[in-house]
Design a protein around this motif. Structure first.
Motif, PDB file in Angstrom:
ATOM      1  N   VAL A   1      29.186   9.637  52.148  1.00 18.41           N
ATOM      2  CA  VAL A   1      29.799  10.270  50.962  1.00 18.41           C
ATOM      3  C   VAL A   1      30.106   9.213  49.901  1.00 18.41           C
ATOM      4  O   VAL A   1      29.866   9.420  48.708  1.00 18.41           O
ATOM      5  N   ALA A   2      30.599   8.054  50.333  1.00 16.76           N
ATOM      6  CA  ALA A   2      30.882   6.952  49.395  1.00 16.76           C
ATOM      7  C   ALA A   2      29.606   6.488  48.704  1.00 16.76           C
ATOM      8  O   ALA A   2      29.574   6.283  47.479  1.00 16.76           O
ATOM      9  N   ALA A   3      28.535   6.343  49.476  1.00 18.28           N
ATOM     10  CA  ALA A   3      27.251   5.908  48.913  1.00 18.28           C
ATOM     11  C   ALA A   3      26.716   6.931  47.918  1.00 18.28           C
ATOM     12  O   ALA A   3      26.199   6.574  46.850  1.00 18.28           O
ATOM     13  N   GLY A   4      26.836   8.212  48.281  1.00 16.60           N
ATOM     14  CA  GLY A   4      26.371   9.282  47.398  1.00 16.60           C
ATOM     15  C   GLY A   4      27.151   9.338  46.099  1.00 16.60           C
ATOM     16  O   GLY A   4      26.583   9.482  45.014  1.00 16.60           O
ATOM     17  N   THR A   5      28.477   9.182  46.199  1.00 18.04           N
ATOM     18  CA  THR A   5      29.328   9.206  45.001  1.00 18.04           C
ATOM     19  C   THR A   5      29.015   8.020  44.102  1.00 18.04           C
ATOM     20  O   THR A   5      28.925   8.157  42.877  1.00 18.04           O
ATOM     21  N   ASN A   6      28.844   6.870  44.708  1.00 18.04           N
ATOM     22  CA  ASN A   6      28.507   5.664  43.956  1.00 18.04           C
ATOM     23  C   ASN A   6      27.210   5.859  43.172  1.00 18.04           C
ATOM     24  O   ASN A   6      27.126   5.532  41.981  1.00 18.04           O
ATOM     25  N   PHE A   7      26.213   6.429  43.836  1.00 19.77           N
ATOM     26  CA  PHE A   7      24.916   6.700  43.215  1.00 19.77           C
ATOM     27  C   PHE A   7      25.074   7.650  42.024  1.00 19.77           C
ATOM     28  O   PHE A   7      24.469   7.459  40.963  1.00 19.77           O
ATOM     29  N   ALA A   8      25.946   8.672  42.175  1.00 22.14           N
ATOM     30  CA  ALA A   8      26.133   9.673  41.119  1.00 22.14           C
ATOM     31  C   ALA A   8      26.791   9.080  39.871  1.00 22.14           C
ATOM     32  O   ALA A   8      26.568   9.561  38.758  1.00 22.14           O
ATOM     33  N   PHE A   9      27.593   8.028  40.044  1.00 22.12           N
ATOM     34  CA  PHE A   9      28.275   7.441  38.892  1.00 22.12           C
ATOM     35  C   PHE A   9      27.331   6.669  37.958  1.00 22.12           C
ATOM     36  O   PHE A   9      27.703   6.352  36.826  1.00 22.12           O
ATOM     37  N   TYR A  10      26.105   6.391  38.408  1.00 20.86           N
ATOM     38  CA  TYR A  10      25.119   5.817  37.492  1.00 20.86           C
ATOM     39  C   TYR A  10      24.777   6.818  36.385  1.00 20.86           C
ATOM     40  O   TYR A  10      24.415   6.431  35.277  1.00 20.86           O
ATOM     41  N   PHE A  11      24.896   8.098  36.705  1.00 19.55           N
ATOM     42  CA  PHE A  11      24.647   9.163  35.724  1.00 19.55           C
ATOM     43  C   PHE A  11      25.683   9.088  34.595  1.00 19.55           C
ATOM     44  O   PHE A  11      25.325   9.134  33.407  1.00 19.55           O
ATOM     45  N   THR A  12      26.966   8.945  34.932  1.00 26.44           N
ATOM     46  CA  THR A  12      27.997   8.871  33.885  1.00 26.44           C
ATOM     47  C   THR A  12      27.829   7.599  33.048  1.00 26.44           C
ATOM     48  O   THR A  12      28.102   7.599  31.849  1.00 26.44           O
ATOM     49  N   LEU A  13      27.345   6.546  33.687  1.00 21.88           N
ATOM     50  CA  LEU A  13      27.107   5.292  32.953  1.00 21.88           C
ATOM     51  C   LEU A  13      26.011   5.482  31.903  1.00 21.88           C
ATOM     52  O   LEU A  13      26.178   5.106  30.732  1.00 21.88           O
ATOM     53  N   ILE A  14      24.892   6.076  32.307  1.00 19.18           N
ATOM     54  CA  ILE A  14      23.767   6.284  31.383  1.00 19.18           C
ATOM     55  C   ILE A  14      24.186   7.187  30.218  1.00 19.18           C
ATOM     56  O   ILE A  14      23.893   6.892  29.053  1.00 19.18           O
ATOM     57  N   ILE A  15      24.890   8.280  30.541  1.00 17.01           N
ATOM     58  CA  ILE A  15      25.332   9.221  29.508  1.00 17.01           C
ATOM     59  C   ILE A  15      26.311   8.551  28.542  1.00 17.01           C
ATOM     60  O   ILE A  15      26.265   8.769  27.324  1.00 17.01           O
ATOM     61  N   SER A  16      27.209   7.716  29.070  1.00 15.07           N
ATOM     62  CA  SER A  16      28.173   7.000  28.216  1.00 15.07           C
ATOM     63  C   SER A  16      27.477   6.050  27.257  1.00 15.07           C
ATOM     64  O   SER A  16      27.858   5.939  26.078  1.00 15.07           O
ATOM     65  N   VAL A  17      26.455   5.361  27.749  1.00 17.96           N
ATOM     66  CA  VAL A  17      25.713   4.420  26.899  1.00 17.96           C
ATOM     67  C   VAL A  17      24.984   5.177  25.775  1.00 17.96           C
ATOM     68  O   VAL A  17      24.975   4.733  24.619  1.00 17.96           O
ATOM     69  N   ILE A  18      24.407   6.335  26.106  1.00 16.47           N
ATOM     70  CA  ILE A  18      23.748   7.163  25.081  1.00 16.47           C
ATOM     71  C   ILE A  18      24.772   7.573  24.013  1.00 16.47           C
ATOM     72  O   ILE A  18      24.507   7.513  22.809  1.00 16.47           O
ATOM     73  N   GLY A  19      25.953   7.986  24.463  1.00 19.91           N
ATOM     74  CA  GLY A  19      27.022   8.358  23.540  1.00 19.91           C
ATOM     75  C   GLY A  19      27.445   7.196  22.659  1.00 19.91           C
ATOM     76  O   GLY A  19      27.653   7.360  21.448  1.00 19.91           O
ATOM     77  N   LEU A  20      27.552   6.014  23.262  1.00 23.98           N
ATOM     78  CA  LEU A  20      27.968   4.821  22.523  1.00 23.98           C
ATOM     79  C   LEU A  20      26.973   4.481  21.407  1.00 23.98           C
ATOM     80  O   LEU A  20      27.362   4.232  20.262  1.00 23.98           O
ATOM     81  N   ILE A  21      25.694   4.493  21.738  1.00 22.21           N
ATOM     82  CA  ILE A  21      24.656   4.164  20.746  1.00 22.21           C
ATOM     83  C   ILE A  21      24.681   5.177  19.594  1.00 22.21           C
ATOM     84  O   ILE A  21      24.670   4.813  18.416  1.00 22.21           O
ATOM     85  N   SER A  22      24.752   6.474  19.944  1.00 23.57           N
ATOM     86  CA  SER A  22      24.710   7.518  18.906  1.00 23.57           C
ATOM     87  C   SER A  22      25.985   7.545  18.063  1.00 23.57           C
ATOM     88  O   SER A  22      25.974   8.023  16.925  1.00 23.57           O
ATOM     89  N   SER A  23      27.113   7.021  18.597  1.00 22.41           N
ATOM     90  CA  SER A  23      28.381   7.052  17.846  1.00 22.41           C
ATOM     91  C   SER A  23      28.337   6.189  16.594  1.00 22.41           C
ATOM     92  O   SER A  23      29.111   6.384  15.658  1.00 22.41           O
ATOM     93  N   PHE A  24      27.421   5.215  16.558  1.00 18.62           N
ATOM     94  CA  PHE A  24      27.315   4.339  15.390  1.00 18.62           C
ATOM     95  C   PHE A  24      26.620   5.014  14.203  1.00 18.62           C
ATOM     96  O   PHE A  24      26.559   4.457  13.107  1.00 18.62           O
ATOM     97  N   PHE A  25      26.100   6.235  14.430  1.00 21.93           N
ATOM     98  CA  PHE A  25      25.443   6.988  13.352  1.00 21.93           C
ATOM     99  C   PHE A  25      26.383   7.999  12.705  1.00 21.93           C
ATOM    100  O   PHE A  25      25.996   8.729  11.795  1.00 21.93           O
ATOM    101  N   VAL A  26      27.623   8.060  13.184  1.00 15.50           N
ATOM    102  CA  VAL A  26      28.593   9.028  12.661  1.00 15.50           C
ATOM    103  C   VAL A  26      29.124   8.565  11.305  1.00 15.50           C
ATOM    104  O   VAL A  26      29.403   7.387  11.101  1.00 15.50           O
ATOM    105  N   LYS A  27      29.245   9.515  10.383  1.00 15.36           N
ATOM    106  CA  LYS A  27      29.854   9.247   9.072  1.00 15.36           C
ATOM    107  C   LYS A  27      31.030  10.184   8.879  1.00 15.36           C
ATOM    108  O   LYS A  27      30.976  11.344   9.302  1.00 15.36           O
TER     109      LYS A  27
END
Length: 469
Positions: free
Chosen positions: A439-465
């Motif tokens: 379960v720990a290994a599975g949860t750890n693996f799933a948190f890579y998803f939140t990392l990728i989504i956060s990075v996408i959000g971070l990059i796109s936030s610089f286009f906000v006016k």
């Protein structure tokens, strides 16, 4: 009428408060059962993939019903819609509290979701109508607080309830709060919407229901089926085609059910994307952490809830502060801060989520993560809605809320899918591993998803006016 003219009501703050409390209870219900999922699995002898339908079924109903709400706001008075929303919520909570089996419990969740599906778009629409634009930052900050804190605090409160009483008391608590709101709050609601009573287009309602319903069903089915299987692929294709046809029809109609011209406003489109990402992050974390804390670290529901509490508390503290900062600084500085914090939080989760993780390390990771959420939801939502003309408020509100529910369903489904995928990968290489380790290994693996989504959000936030109103 001047687009910036405010609809006068006797007590705007109290009226908004009633709607915020109703939305809070509904969104609290969205994730509160997450802490009781393992208990419900044992009681009704069902799998993790089946039990997640208590969350995704709720989101599915919201995803189907919220688009129709923009149409309902133009047909029925504010007071009638709030009354209907509270009656649905009361009925769903009562059936849930008394549910003798999983099927009845799922029906209760769907009825509950109908109430929340009406309240959420109403809340945003009413706030935009009764408060002047220079005061929206603070009010929308409080609304963002409701949207983010309720799903985050749900597992904490539910954890204590599950340990001390029984999961059914989660529904009894919601029922009591809804009844109080119905008795004492309804009299503060005034009619503020302009009733244009557009023509009822049954085909648009059909396409919307089929489109959003099958799309969320497909995402939810991913938890126990491969992407290429019929149960995932066919609803996905049907959903995409129905939404495409729905979109074409709305753009050609003189009086559309949902006015999609809102997407011609770039900051609304970008704000809705950030809202979508924010809800993905909230709901995926809200289902992953309780399962990990209970099944891997073997904490009780109450302790697991307490570990998550400081993150929710920080989110609550930052909510009004971010609202005031928005009125002064705008979204351009706040959104990058938010996504930077969720990115750091995701990295911390990946580094700390193990079968022997400490209480403090998980708590700290969660605090950083949810501090970031407070800087995302409200600035994205307010800046986006501020760019819309008054007549598009109901449509913009319905679209933003619909996409939030799709994000919630996607976040929940993808998180569970990745958790199970991570578990199976770990067990292939570690045949004698314990459940706690897998379960720990599975949860750890799933948190890579939140990392990728956060990075996408971070990059796109610089286009906000910042929108100039």
């Amino acid at each position: 009428m001047n687009p910036n003219q405010v609809v006068q009501v006797r007590k705007p703050k109290l009226m908004a408060l009633v709607l915020m409390i109703g939305a809070f209870i509904g969104l609290f219900s969205e994730t509160a059962l997450n802490m009781a999922l393992t208990n419900i699995m044992e009681q009704f002898s069902i799998s993790a993939a089946q039990v997640q339908w208590l969350t995704t079924g709720y989101l599915l109903t919201l995803g189907v019903f919220v688009p129709i709400s923009a149409f309902l706001i133009k047909w029925f008075s504010t007071k009638k819609l709030v009354s209907a929303a509270l009656i649905f919520s009361i009925l769903g909570s009562l059936i849930g509290a008394l549910a003798p089996n999983f099927e009845i419990l799922l029906i209760a969740r769907i009825i509950q979701a109908l109430g929340t599906g009406l309240l959420l778009p109403l809340l945003m629409n009413v706030v935009l109508l009764i408060f002047p634009i220079n005061k929206r930052g603070v009010v929308m900050g409080l609304m963002g607080l409701v949207i983010t804190t309720a799903p985050a605090v749900g597992p904490t409160v539910a954890g204590i309830i599950v340990d001390l009483l029984d999961w059914s008391y989660i529904f009894w608590l919601s029922l009591a709060l809804y009844l109080l709101l119905f008795i004492f709050g309804l009299k503060l609601i005034e009619n503020v919407s302009t009733l244009t009573k557009p023509k009822i287009d049954i085909f648009s309602i059909f396409l919307s229901t089929i489109g959003f319903g099958t799309l969320i069903f497909s995402l939810s089915s991913l938890a126990e089926n491969a992407f290429a299987t019929q149960i995932v692929l066919i609803p996905l294709i049907v959903g995409i085609l129905a939404i495409l046809l729905f979109t074409i029809r709305q753009l050609k109609m003189p009086q559309p059910m949902l006015n999609l011209t809102v997407f011609k406003y770039p900051m609304f489109t970008l704000g809705t994307l950030h809202l979508f990402i924010g809800m993905l992050l909230i709901l995926s974390t809200a289902i992953l952490l309780p399962m990990y804390l209970k099944s891997s670290l073997l904490y009780s529901a109450a302790i697991a809830g307490l570990i998550m509490l400081p993150g929710s508390a920080l989110n609550a503290v930052f909510g009004p502060v971010v609202g005031k900062l928005f009125d002064k600084l705008g979204p351009t500085r706040l959104l990058p801060i938010g996504f930077t914090l969720t990115t750091i939080g995701s990295v911390l989760f990946i580094l700390t989520v193990k079968e022997d993780a400490s209480f403090a390390s998980i708590m700290l990771s969660n605090m950083v993560f949810f501090s970031g959420i407070a800087f995302i939801i409200m600035p994205a939502q307010t800046n986006g809605m501020n760019q819309l003309p008054r007549e598009l408020y109901a449509d913009g509100s319905a679209i933003a809320n619909t996409l939030q529910q799709i994000a919630g369903a996607a976040g929940t489904a993808v998180a569970i899918t990745l958790l199970m995928k991570g578990e199976s990968n770990f067990l292939e290489n570690n045949l004698h591993a314990s459940i706690e380790q897998s379960v720990a290994a599975g949860t750890n693996f799933a948190f890579y998803f939140t990392l990728i989504i956060s990075v996408i959000g971070l990059i796109s936030s610089f286009f906000v006016k910042k929108v100039k109103v």
